[in-house]
Enzyme design. Structure first.
Site, PDB file in Angstrom:
ATOM      1  N   THR A 119      21.532-113.096   5.802  1.00 59.17           N
ATOM      2  CA  THR A 119      21.581-112.268   5.206  1.00 59.17           C
ATOM      3  C   THR A 119      22.309-111.552   6.108  1.00 59.17           C
ATOM      4  O   THR A 119      23.343-110.931   5.933  1.00 59.17           O
ATOM      5  CB  THR A 119      21.913-111.480   3.570  1.00 59.17           C
ATOM      6  OG1 THR A 119      19.923-111.385   4.231  1.00 59.17           O
ATOM      7  CG2 THR A 119      21.605-113.444   2.797  1.00 59.17           C
ATOM      8  N   ASP A 120      21.717-110.795   6.505  1.00 60.40           N
ATOM      9  CA  ASP A 120      21.027-109.082   6.974  1.00 60.40           C
ATOM     10  C   ASP A 120      22.567-109.265   8.348  1.00 60.40           C
ATOM     11  O   ASP A 120      23.574-108.090   8.055  1.00 60.40           O
ATOM     12  CB  ASP A 120      20.074-109.457   8.499  1.00 60.40           C
ATOM     13  CG  ASP A 120      18.446-109.307   7.708  1.00 60.40           C
ATOM     14  OD1 ASP A 120      19.156-108.969   5.954  1.00 60.40           O
ATOM     15  OD2 ASP A 120      17.572-108.886   7.608  1.00 60.40           O
ATOM     16  N   THR A 150      16.875-116.803   5.715  1.00 61.58           N
ATOM     17  CA  THR A 150      16.387-117.260   4.965  1.00 61.58           C
ATOM     18  C   THR A 150      16.366-118.483   3.401  1.00 61.58           C
ATOM     19  O   THR A 150      15.838-119.154   3.689  1.00 61.58           O
ATOM     20  CB  THR A 150      16.123-115.858   3.734  1.00 61.58           C
ATOM     21  OG1 THR A 150      15.814-115.277   4.269  1.00 61.58           O
ATOM     22  CG2 THR A 150      15.261-116.583   2.522  1.00 61.58           C
ATOM     23  N   LYS A 198      26.188-106.106   2.871  1.00 55.84           N
ATOM     24  CA  LYS A 198      25.533-105.432   2.499  1.00 55.84           C
ATOM     25  C   LYS A 198      24.838-104.749   2.019  1.00 55.84           C
ATOM     26  O   LYS A 198      24.673-104.219   2.688  1.00 55.84           O
ATOM     27  CB  LYS A 198      24.053-106.397   3.229  1.00 55.84           C
ATOM     28  CG  LYS A 198      22.600-107.237   2.704  1.00 55.84           C
ATOM     29  CD  LYS A 198      21.825-107.756   3.859  1.00 55.84           C
ATOM     30  CE  LYS A 198      20.693-108.028   2.864  1.00 55.84           C
ATOM     31  NZ  LYS A 198      19.550-108.536   3.741  1.00 55.84           N
TER      32      LYS A 198
HETATM   33  N1  GLU Z   1      16.181-111.284   8.410  1.00 52.27           N
HETATM   34  C1  GLU Z   1      17.228-113.022   8.056  1.00 52.27           C
HETATM   35  C2  GLU Z   1      18.547-112.893   8.755  1.00 52.27           C
HETATM   36  O1  GLU Z   1      19.432-112.040   7.822  1.00 52.27           O
HETATM   37  C3  GLU Z   1      16.784-113.228   7.169  1.00 52.27           C
HETATM   38  C4  GLU Z   1      17.442-112.597   5.712  1.00 52.27           C
HETATM   39  C5  GLU Z   1      18.457-113.532   4.945  1.00 52.27           C
HETATM   40  O2  GLU Z   1      18.023-114.738   5.551  1.00 52.27           O
HETATM   41  O3  GLU Z   1      18.415-113.077   3.843  1.00 52.27           O
HETATM   42  O4  GLU Z   1      18.719-113.756   9.425  1.00 52.27           O
END
Ligand code: GLU
Length: 458
Positions: A187-188, A111, A265
């Protein structure tokens, strides 16, 4: 595709996906962009992205939809000019000051380098991650940044090879004179990567700062900018550790820097989703550059070369046991080449015993005797696995030879077991290494005030 009924209405009113529309329902008026039907969405529900960025669904019954007039509230006009995935040239230029400390930014996806396509409401990765810098010009006042793009994918698609490749990039950058490295990342699975780098980088005495964002950088509520500013401050700080730097609370006033092996997370959408588990975060980082150390246990910066320790055996599985769960999955995995397991047990480390119809303890015993290690962590996330309190725990840890994961996070234990299996195949040696603290993954004593639900460790 929306239902025939909805398609008919849209056709009649010449409304297309991505149009700015007015929906009137139950005497309320809503302005926003008409979204395509979400993949798993109900065909009879129209989805609109409100101007505040949130999606809302409307059943077709009793609804009036029309194209919004130009004087009515608009979705972000400027964004409509973007061609999906393309970056305007002007956005790619950021002037850095060569007198500022040299820091490397490795961009990997997620993101933090995404934008909302306001025609469809979907989030997409920008073509050139340098666009990220344009959104945060203030980092040029902190660091002289060199940006590269070793990977470009969402973090759910990462695996051990990506972790190894990133570790190599980090070592190269630090050994060529950078003061620190920032990694932007989805973040995942950010906490898996941070754990992997914590084990893979040997003799690390410089900051390796992982940062992501929960909201894309073009949203008013985006956390990308502040996370990146705080990450830049950490990258030139005295904290020679791998860690995650993300929002510390719901306001935009500080970030936490959390040890790479202790971060998790804990929320799907909140900007302060990352929490330090079983120990205080290493530091509170303020956007103006103030750093408040909240945990004294960290390696201080030293000017030493960083090494690599990336020999792993990736044939590890992470399982979760629950009431009624069938331990036969273990036999399946072993047959398919898995050489070690992390099992997320309940509470202090309990798994179904021979009292239950599907005893995990006996299956684990059978495989442990063949030299397959089982590391037990807890689904409670916080707290510690303890081998001695209950008789059933004794059965598991003494009779079945399972290895207590102490207060390690399951994700960290999973990465660590791969790393340990890269060093030895001997059962007793594996046990010893798993119980040794290498990268802050095991704390000697879990302090009670490190339990964080609603920002308690602020
Ligand atoms: N699911 C994606 C990832 O982890 C986008 C979520 C994010 O970056 O917060 O790359």
């Amino acid at each position: 595709m929306y239902s025939h009924e909805i398609q008919r209405i849209l056709k009649r009113k010449r409304i297309r996906i991505g149009d700015h529309v007015l929906i009137e329902k139950a005497r309320k008026r809503y302005f926003g962009l008409l979204m395509p039907k979400p993949e798993f969405g109900e065909p009879g529900t129209i989805v609109m992205k409100l101007d505040n960025g949130y999606n809302i669904g409307f059943g077709a019954k009793g609804l009036n939809i029309s194209k919004a007039k130009s004087e009515e509230p608009e979705a972000v006009e400027e964004e409509m000019e973007y061609e999906l995935g393309k970056t305007k040239k002007g956005l790619l230029k950021t002037d850095f000051d060569p007198k500022k400390p040299k820091v490397s930014l490795l961009s990997t996806g997620g993101t933090i380098i995404s934008r909302v396509d306001y025609r469809t409401g979907g989030v997409y990765a920008v073509e050139n991650p340098k666009e990220l810098l344009h959104n945060v010009p203030e980092i040029a006042k902190i660091v002289n940044l060199k940006m590269t793009n070793p990977l470009n994918k969402m973090s759910e698609d990462f695996d051990h090879e990506d972790w190894i490749s990133l570790a190599k990039h980090v070592a190269k950058e630090l050994n060529s004179g950078k003061k620190g490295v920032i990694i932007t990342h989805g973040t995942d699975t950010l906490h898996y990567t941070s754990a992997a780098l914590s084990f893979f980088l040997k003799n690390l005495y410089k900051p390796v700062v992982l940062a992501g964002a929960q909201r894309s950088s073009d949203r008013g509520s985006s956390d990308a900018g502040m996370n990146l500013v705080c990450a830049s401050h950490v990258a030139i700080s005295n904290i020679g550790e791998v860690g995650i730097c993300m929002h510390g609370n719901m306001s935009d006033n500080f970030c936490y820097f959390i040890r790479g092996t202790k971060a998790r997370k804990m929320h799907a959408t909140r900007r302060d989703a990352f929490r330090s588990v079983n120990e205080p975060p290493l530091a509170k980082i303020f956007p103006d550059g103030k750093i408040e150390i909240t945990n004294r246990k960290f390696r201080e910066r030293k000017d030493k070369k960083v090494g690599l320790d990336t020999k792993i055996n990736e044939n590890v599985a992470l399982l979760k046991a629950y009431p009624g769960s069938d331990p036969k999955v273990i036999d399946y995995y072993v047959k398919n080449g898995i050489k070690g397991f992390v099992v997320e047990a309940t509470g202090m480390g309990h798994l179904p015993t021979d009292v239950s119809k599907k005893p995990w303890t006996t299956v684990i015993k059978k495989h442990s005797e063949q030299g397959i290690p089982f590391v037990i962590t807890s689904q409670t996330i916080y707290g510690r696995v303890s081998p001695y309190v209950y008789t059933n725990l004794r059965k598991l840890f003494i009779e079945s030879k399972a290895i207590p994961g102490e207060d390690m996070l399951s994700e960290t234990a999973y990465v660590k077991l791969m790393w340990v299996l890269g060093k030895t195949k001997k059962f007793e040696e594996i046990r010893k290494l798993m119980l040794t603290n290498y990268a802050g993954e095991i704390t000697p004593r879990t302090e009670i005030n490190t339990f964080s639900v609603e920002g308690l460790n602020e």
